[in-house]
Design a protein around this motif. Structure first.
Motif, short mmCIF file in Angstrom:
data_model
loop_
_atom_site.label_atom_id
_atom_site.label_comp_id
_atom_site.label_asym_id
_atom_site.label_seq_id
_atom_site.Cartn_x
_atom_site.Cartn_y
_atom_site.Cartn_z
N ASN A 419 -2.10 -5.65 12.66
CA ASN A 419 -2.11 -4.23 13.01
C ASN A 419 -1.16 -3.40 12.14
O ASN A 419 -1.10 -2.18 12.27
N ASN A 420 -0.42 -4.07 11.27
CA ASN A 420 0.56 -3.36 10.46
C ASN A 420 -0.11 -2.48 9.41
O ASN A 420 -1.15 -2.81 8.87
N GLU A 421 0.56 -1.36 9.11
CA GLU A 421 0.14 -0.46 8.05
C GLU A 421 1.32 -0.28 7.10
O GLU A 421 2.43 -0.73 7.37
N HIS A 422 1.06 0.40 5.99
CA HIS A 422 2.11 0.58 4.99
C HIS A 422 2.75 1.96 5.11
O HIS A 422 2.07 2.96 5.36
N ALA A 423 4.05 1.99 4.94
CA ALA A 423 4.79 3.24 4.78
C ALA A 423 5.28 3.26 3.34
O ALA A 423 6.23 2.54 2.98
N PHE A 424 4.62 4.05 2.52
CA PHE A 424 4.95 4.12 1.10
C PHE A 424 5.72 5.41 0.86
O PHE A 424 5.22 6.51 1.13
N ILE A 425 6.95 5.28 0.38
CA ILE A 425 7.85 6.43 0.22
C ILE A 425 8.33 6.52 -1.23
O ILE A 425 8.78 5.53 -1.80
N VAL A 426 8.22 7.71 -1.80
CA VAL A 426 8.75 7.96 -3.15
C VAL A 426 9.68 9.17 -3.08
O VAL A 426 9.25 10.28 -2.76
N TYR A 427 10.95 8.93 -3.37
CA TYR A 427 11.91 10.03 -3.49
C TYR A 427 11.99 10.43 -4.96
O TYR A 427 12.34 9.61 -5.81
N GLU A 428 11.64 11.65 -5.27
CA GLU A 428 11.85 12.18 -6.61
C GLU A 428 13.15 12.98 -6.58
O GLU A 428 13.26 13.99 -5.88
N LEU A 429 14.15 12.47 -7.30
CA LEU A 429 15.51 13.01 -7.21
C LEU A 429 15.73 14.14 -8.21
O LEU A 429 15.01 14.28 -9.20
N LYS A 430 16.76 14.92 -7.95
CA LYS A 430 17.07 16.07 -8.81
C LYS A 430 17.53 15.65 -10.20
O LYS A 430 17.44 16.43 -11.15
N ASN A 431 18.03 14.42 -10.33
CA ASN A 431 18.47 13.94 -11.65
C ASN A 431 17.33 13.35 -12.48
O ASN A 431 17.55 12.76 -13.54
N GLY A 432 16.08 13.46 -11.97
CA GLY A 432 14.91 12.97 -12.70
C GLY A 432 14.51 11.55 -12.37
O GLY A 432 13.46 11.08 -12.82
#
Length: 656
Positions: A419-432
């Motif tokens: 039953n698991n799903e994915h949590a895909f997270i991308v942080y685009e930071l201010k320093n590039g």
């Protein structure tokens, strides 16, 4: 003295001439096979298709379009075959003794063989290019590709041929057996990418949140010339990639020469001629098969015990196979000490991973560092999508950070399950820079965060393309019901289109998180076609009641969705009463026939019950009850299921 030097130069010149003749006699057939293969793949194919009725179907963007599979096999196989047969004298003792007894230095001998091999490899490619050039104007081939494309084909083909050939030459310098030389060449060319894949898929077991799918989608095919070559027909090479491959050609040539000059002549018939390479090969192979075993058992069984079993079995298999290769026999002497030392080193590495010295698992950027965040269920929505969406309001970014921290805090409770799903997270930071994480979670445990994020105005705006549509640019709206029925509703009136867009926007804005994750099938797909030929798609969800009322008012409802009037009857059965062979395959017709013969099946003909069933079913899955619809129009069959929370009362009462 001068006469002596002239005699010596004459002898050397004669020897060089004889060497070239010997080379041509021994490997000239390779050039002929190469040329004939390319003739069949390109010029002959062009003549057959460009001069007949098939011409209209040619969609060539380069010469790689024509029998690319044959070209790929030739480009991968011919250079290795050439390298093996060209330097055969290094693997046969009598041949080696003879060649090295000639009055010629080793470096000169190497250049003779290597450069002649390069010419033999290049000539067929140039001849094919000349033939295509001759055909270019008479057959009007400019309709399919340009002169620039011909030169690109020449350059790319020669580059890959030389790279594979010199990889084969290099492995020939370190090996004393032709078969091992051929095998090592392909291992050498595939190893960087293969190792990256194995490491990438194994790291999530030790680095919680490691985004293996995202990393492995990031053009890692460039790390293997063989894989890059297999994709060159649809994936153009970048300038950096080409520069690296060209540099590798020069490096491999120089390295092969250096190794050859330092190679001992008596190393003939040895798998690896340098003692230093033997432990590298043995433990390298052990490490790769260990990762492969761990990957297989870890993914298949999903627990740490089987992961360790996979590592142990994989390592033992790799170690024994490597020993067989090195000892050239299946009756090998087991060096158990080396295996124990290897196991100890690996155990230490696994132990050190538990401490997370780099703080990889705990890293969550501060709100002040973040420019914007992508949150989705799949890395493809970020890496392969030009319109990837981002959240940038302070409230949503803070919610995602809190969600992220909660996932980390519940690491031990987020066990793998179906039953698991994915949590895909991308942080685009201010320093590039970017910080990318991927977690397998049960979303129900974190529903409070997802509800707040998904119901926010920003999330709805950036994840629904309808909000980017300009009403005056809409050409038409098409609504196609899901199912095996051929009907659709088309809206072309400007006023109606404007009203439809407004109603759909209101539906999306009013929708709750629970409605967006409803597992019942949507009623139809909606396609908004714009005047610039771009389309925006969305689904007509069960919860969109206002839109349904609007369609009914416009007289479009019956064409926009499947109704009870489209169905003759249906059978509803307990899923446990069916015998479905998921391994060998099945058809809807076979399942429907089973349903019709079951004594406990409900035959539904009542229109109200059919309508109730239509809005409560999901795709055929593991629901407790299944329903088979028989359509009036063409007698087609559709099988769906009722999930536990969507079972109609009359079905529950019947099967009590």
């Amino acid at each position: 003295m001068k006469w002596g030097m002239l005699v010596m130069q004459s002898k050397i010149s004669l020897v060089n001439k004889e060497i070239r003749k010997t080379i041509l006699r021994s490997v000239g057939w390779v050039a002929i096979v190469h040329f004939l293969g390319l003739i069949f793949a390109i010029p002959l194919e062009i003549l057959m298709t460009a001069t007949g009725e098939q011409r209209q179907y040619i969609r060539a963007e380069s010469l790689f379009y024509f029998h690319f599979e044959i070209q790929a096999v030739l480009n991968i196989g011919i250079p290795v075959i050439l390298a093996v047969f060209l330097f055969r004298f290094l693997q046969v003792k009598s041949y080696s003794d003879f060649m090295h007894s000639l009055p010629i230095k080793r470096d000169s001998l190497f250049h003779q063989f290597a450069l002649t091999g390069i010419v033999i490899l290049i000539m067929p490619v140039l001849l094919i290019a000349i033939i295509v050039s001759v055909l270019y104007n008479p057959l009007n081939l400019a309709e399919f590709f340009t002169w620039t494309d011909i030169f690109k084909w020449i350059g790319i083909t020669i580059m890959f041929n030389l790279l594979v050939f010199l990889a084969g030459v290099f492995t020939g310098m370190i090996s004393g057996i032709s078969a091992v030389q051929g095998i090592l060449t392909y291992i050498f060319l595939l190893l960087p990418m293969g190792l990256l894949i194995l490491l990438g898929y194994n790291l999530p077991f030790y680095l919680y949140g490691f985004a293996d799918r995202y990393v492995l989608e990031s053009k890692i095919e460039a790390f293997s010339p063989l894989v890059a070559l297999s994709q060159v027909s649809f994936r153009p090479l970048g300038a950096i990639e080409i520069s690296i491959y060209c540099a590798l050609i020069l490096i491999l040539y120089g390295l092969s020469l250096w190794v050859y000059k330092n190679r001992k002549l008596e190393a003939v018939t040895q798998s690896l001629v340098f003692p230093l390479l033997k432990p590298i090969f043995k433990y390298g192979m052990t490490f790769c098969t260990m990762l492969l075993g761990g990957l297989y058992f870890g993914i298949m069984e999903g627990n740490s015990t089987w992961l360790i079993v996979g590592y142990v079995l994989g390592a033992m298999l790799g170690y024994f196979v490597a020993e067989m290769v090195l000892q050239k026999s299946w009756r090998i002497i087991i060096h158990i000490k080396g295996l124990i030392i290897y196991a100890g080193v690996m155990a230490l590495l696994v132990f050190l991973f538990q401490f997370d010295f780099t703080q990889f698992e705990k890293k969550v950027p501060d709100l002040s560092e973040i420019e914007r965040i992508h949150l989705s269920d799949n890395s493809y929505l970020y890496s392969d999508n030009e319109d990837a969406f981002f959240l940038s309001t302070a409230d949503n970014m803070d919610l995602i950070r809190r969600l992220h921290k909660d996932i980390i805090a519940n690491k031990n409770n987020n066990a793998l399950s179906n039953n698991n799903e994915h949590a895909f997270i991308v942080y685009e930071l201010k320093n590039g820079k970017k910080l990318v994480r991927d977690y397998s979670i049960d979303k129900k445990k974190f529903a409070h965060f997802y509800k707040l994020i998904h119901e926010s105005d920003e999330y709805k705006r950036v994840t629904n393309g309808i909000f980017k549509v300009k009403e005056d640019q809409i050409e038409k709206i098409t609504i196609r019901p899901y199912g095996p029925i051929e009907k659709k509703a088309v809206i072309v009136d400007p006023i109606d289109m404007k009203e439809a867009i407004a109603v759909l926007k209101d539906e999306i804005n009013a929708s709750t998180y629970e409605e967006t994750i409803d597992n019942r099938d949507p009623l139809a797909s909606i396609e908004i076609r714009q005047k610039n030929e771009k389309t925006v798609g969305l689904e007509w969800r069960i919860s969109y009641k206002l839109f349904e009322e609007w369609l009914d008012k416009k007289g479009l409802l019956d064409q926009a969705k499947v109704t009870a009037a489209d169905i003759s009857y249906a059978y509803i059965v307990d899923t446990n009463d069916l015998e479905i062979n998921f391994v060998q395959g099945y058809s809807y017709e076979e399942i429907f026939e089973q349903m019709s013969k079951l004594g406990r099946a409900i035959k539904v003909t009542d229109k109200k019950r059919l309508e109730e069933s239509l809005v409560n079913t999901s795709v055929m899955d593991d629901g407790p009850y299944m329903i088979g619809y028989y359509y009036k129009a063409d007698g087609s069959i559709e099988i769906k299921s009722f999930q536990a929370e969507n079972i109609p009362d009359y079905v529950q009462q019947y099967f009590k």
